[in-house]
Write a protein that holds these residues in place. Structure first.
Motif, mmCIF file in Angstrom:
data_model
loop_
_atom_site.group_PDB
_atom_site.id
_atom_site.type_symbol
_atom_site.label_atom_id
_atom_site.label_comp_id
_atom_site.label_asym_id
_atom_site.label_seq_id
_atom_site.Cartn_x
_atom_site.Cartn_y
_atom_site.Cartn_z
ATOM 1 N N TYR A 256 0.843 -1.196 0.000
ATOM 2 C CA TYR A 256 0.000 0.000 0.000
ATOM 3 C C TYR A 256 0.882 1.252 0.000
ATOM 4 O O TYR A 256 0.433 2.332 -0.383
ATOM 5 N N ARG A 257 2.105 1.106 0.455
ATOM 6 C CA ARG A 257 3.023 2.231 0.577
ATOM 7 C C ARG A 257 3.927 2.364 -0.651
ATOM 8 O O ARG A 257 4.311 3.462 -1.033
ATOM 9 N N GLN A 258 4.263 1.259 -1.272
ATOM 10 C CA GLN A 258 5.218 1.276 -2.380
ATOM 11 C C GLN A 258 4.679 0.513 -3.570
ATOM 12 O O GLN A 258 3.914 -0.439 -3.427
ATOM 13 N N ALA A 259 5.070 0.950 -4.758
ATOM 14 C CA ALA A 259 4.716 0.227 -5.976
ATOM 15 C C ALA A 259 5.683 -0.942 -6.159
ATOM 16 O O ALA A 259 6.757 -0.991 -5.567
ATOM 17 N N GLY A 260 5.294 -1.880 -7.007
ATOM 18 C CA GLY A 260 6.149 -3.024 -7.297
ATOM 19 C C GLY A 260 6.019 -4.133 -6.263
ATOM 20 O O GLY A 260 5.146 -4.101 -5.384
ATOM 21 N N LEU A 261 6.909 -5.082 -6.368
ATOM 22 C CA LEU A 261 6.887 -6.242 -5.471
ATOM 23 C C LEU A 261 7.468 -5.889 -4.109
ATOM 24 O O LEU A 261 8.325 -5.006 -4.008
ATOM 25 N N PRO A 262 7.059 -6.573 -3.053
ATOM 26 C CA PRO A 262 7.736 -6.415 -1.761
ATOM 27 C C PRO A 262 9.151 -6.970 -1.847
ATOM 28 O O PRO A 262 9.527 -7.626 -2.831
ATOM 29 N N LYS A 263 9.941 -6.745 -0.808
ATOM 30 C CA LYS A 263 11.357 -7.109 -0.870
ATOM 31 C C LYS A 263 11.610 -8.610 -0.752
ATOM 32 O O LYS A 263 12.736 -9.070 -0.969
ATOM 33 N N GLY A 264 10.592 -9.374 -0.431
ATOM 34 C CA GLY A 264 10.767 -10.820 -0.327
ATOM 35 C C GLY A 264 9.427 -11.524 -0.280
ATOM 36 O O GLY A 264 8.371 -10.886 -0.173
ATOM 37 N N PRO A 265 9.430 -12.858 -0.367
ATOM 38 C CA PRO A 265 8.182 -13.626 -0.263
ATOM 39 C C PRO A 265 7.537 -13.451 1.116
ATOM 40 O O PRO A 265 8.216 -13.134 2.096
ATOM 41 N N ILE A 266 6.237 -13.684 1.176
ATOM 42 C CA ILE A 266 5.505 -13.593 2.448
ATOM 43 C C ILE A 266 4.981 -14.958 2.886
ATOM 44 O O ILE A 266 4.246 -15.048 3.871
ATOM 45 N N ALA A 267 5.366 -16.005 2.175
ATOM 46 C CA ALA A 267 4.948 -17.379 2.498
ATOM 47 C C ALA A 267 5.704 -18.312 1.570
ATOM 48 O O ALA A 267 6.479 -17.871 0.716
ATOM 49 N N ASN A 268 5.470 -19.604 1.730
ATOM 50 C CA ASN A 268 5.994 -20.609 0.814
ATOM 51 C C ASN A 268 4.874 -21.004 -0.152
ATOM 52 O O ASN A 268 3.955 -21.734 0.226
ATOM 53 N N PRO A 269 4.920 -20.483 -1.388
ATOM 54 C CA PRO A 269 3.823 -20.753 -2.322
ATOM 55 C C PRO A 269 3.901 -22.152 -2.912
ATOM 56 O O PRO A 269 4.985 -22.713 -3.086
ATOM 57 N N GLY A 270 2.726 -22.693 -3.227
ATOM 58 C CA GLY A 270 2.666 -24.001 -3.851
ATOM 59 C C GLY A 270 2.892 -23.926 -5.352
ATOM 60 O O GLY A 270 2.924 -22.856 -5.958
ATOM 61 N N LYS A 271 3.015 -25.085 -5.955
ATOM 62 C CA LYS A 271 3.284 -25.185 -7.392
ATOM 63 C C LYS A 271 2.195 -24.500 -8.211
ATOM 64 O O LYS A 271 2.494 -23.819 -9.211
ATOM 65 N N GLU A 272 0.929 -24.621 -7.823
ATOM 66 C CA GLU A 272 -0.157 -24.027 -8.601
ATOM 67 C C GLU A 272 -0.080 -22.500 -8.609
ATOM 68 O O GLU A 272 -0.361 -21.867 -9.636
ATOM 69 N N SER A 273 0.291 -21.896 -7.492
ATOM 70 C CA SER A 273 0.402 -20.442 -7.444
ATOM 71 C C SER A 273 1.586 -19.955 -8.271
ATOM 72 O O SER A 273 1.521 -18.894 -8.915
ATOM 73 N N ILE A 274 2.679 -20.711 -8.268
ATOM 74 C CA ILE A 274 3.833 -20.353 -9.105
ATOM 75 C C ILE A 274 3.442 -20.441 -10.577
ATOM 76 O O ILE A 274 3.748 -19.542 -11.380
#
Length: 322
Positions: A256-274
């Motif tokens: 909400y404060r910055q454009a673009g991606l955050p500086k790192g992942p916020i969880a361990n995503p599964g294969k379907e989300s990747i």
């Protein structure tokens, strides 16, 4: 006549001896059990007999058990693995279990979207693993169920989880469609972790990814609530509404404060989300909001989105949530 009597006595003695061995073969060991035993690859009948004697899981000595097994048991090989020998089981049944039974299958499961702090807690609390729990980088573990041997180190199991993620990215990244402006596998994992946290519906993931990819293309902020929550809880549930101070926080994660991606992942995503990030839905949508059924409704314009938000607020008021 005397010779015949001696022969008869000898045969009778052999039969009595064999009968005694047979009864002993069917008898349980001196310790009541149950017994857990780990059989290493290449273990022989002779060596496992010694192992079982130490456990008190077989009748008689290791030497006697070996003889009984050769006389009365199967010649099939001993399996490797962990076995649980039930209480009161006889020597015959013990051998059958080690030759033909199913080894104990121990699993530890990392669910899709599980943050690394919880993965570390699961490893640390598992009493069958050994050694210290390593620090696990967010987004480095592929969610899945992992088999492990009793006594395996936590570090070794964590490495296998991370190797699974690396291999998955190596396989999926070259096949990407190019419709999302992520420039590396690391960036794909970051965005996939947001997609993972935004929806529990598998069918929605490509659409959620499509919205975020569209925003990245035009330099529009992602405005993703899960990125605000992550610095507060390290990915665990917040358990309350997001505060205004958290929405204004400048911490490298707050989209909400910055454009673009955050500086790192916020969880361990599964294969379907990747895969959803690497092959996002073809859509003009830039917005989405909950629809009251566990899913989301999407919009291409702010006016349409505001109408959808009003409908969502009406549902929440009806449910007594506002």
């Amino acid at each position: 006549m005397l010779r015949r009597a001696v022969l008869f006595a000898a045969i009778l003695g052999l039969l009595v001896g064999a009968g005694g061995l047979w009864l002993l073969w069917l008898s349980p060991g001196p310790k009541p059990g149950p017994h857990d035993i780990i059989v290493e690859e290449g273990t022989t009948l002779r060596s496992v007999s010694r192992q079982l004697e130490k456990e008190g899981a077989i009748p008689g000595s290791a030497r006697t058990y070996y003889v009984m097994a050769r006389l009365f048991g199967s010649s099939d090989p001993i399996q490797a693995g962990e076995f649980e020998i039930p209480k009161g089981v006889g020597g015959s049944a013990v051998l059958d279990l080690l030759q033909h039974g199913k080894p104990v299958q121990r699993l530890i499961t990392v669910t899709e979207g599980m943050p690394s702090v919880i993965v570390e807690e699961k490893l640390a609390s598992n009493r069958y693993l050994a050694g210290p729990t390593p620090a696990i980088s967010e987004g480095s573990v592929l969610p899945d169920s992992y088999g492990y041997k009793r006594g395996e180190t936590r570090a070794a199991l964590a490495r296998r989880m991370q190797e699974a993620m690396s291999k998955t990215l190596e396989r999926l990244w070259p096949k990407r469609s190019g419709d999302c402006p992520v420039s590396s596998p690391d960036e794909a994992v970051i965005l996939a972790s947001i997609v993972e946290k935004e929806t529990a519906k598998s069918a929605e993931r490509p659409m959620i990814a499509g919205v975020y990819c569209n925003r990245l293309k035009i330099g529009m902020k992602l405005d993703a609530d899960p990125t605000v929550i992550y610095p507060v809880t390290k990915g665990k549930p917040l358990g309350r509404r997001i505060r205004k101070t958290e929405l204004a926080a400048d911490n490298g994660y707050n989209t909400y404060r910055q454009a673009g991606l955050p500086k790192g992942p916020i969880a361990n995503p599964g294969k379907e989300s990747i895969e959803a990030v690497l092959h996002p839905a073809q859509t003009k949508a830039l917005y989405f909001v909950a629809d009251g059924t566990g899913g989301h409704v999407f919009a291409a314009t702010l006016a349409e989105h505001n109408a959808n938000v009003a409908k969502w607020y009406a549902i929440r008021r009806q449910r007594g949530q506002m």
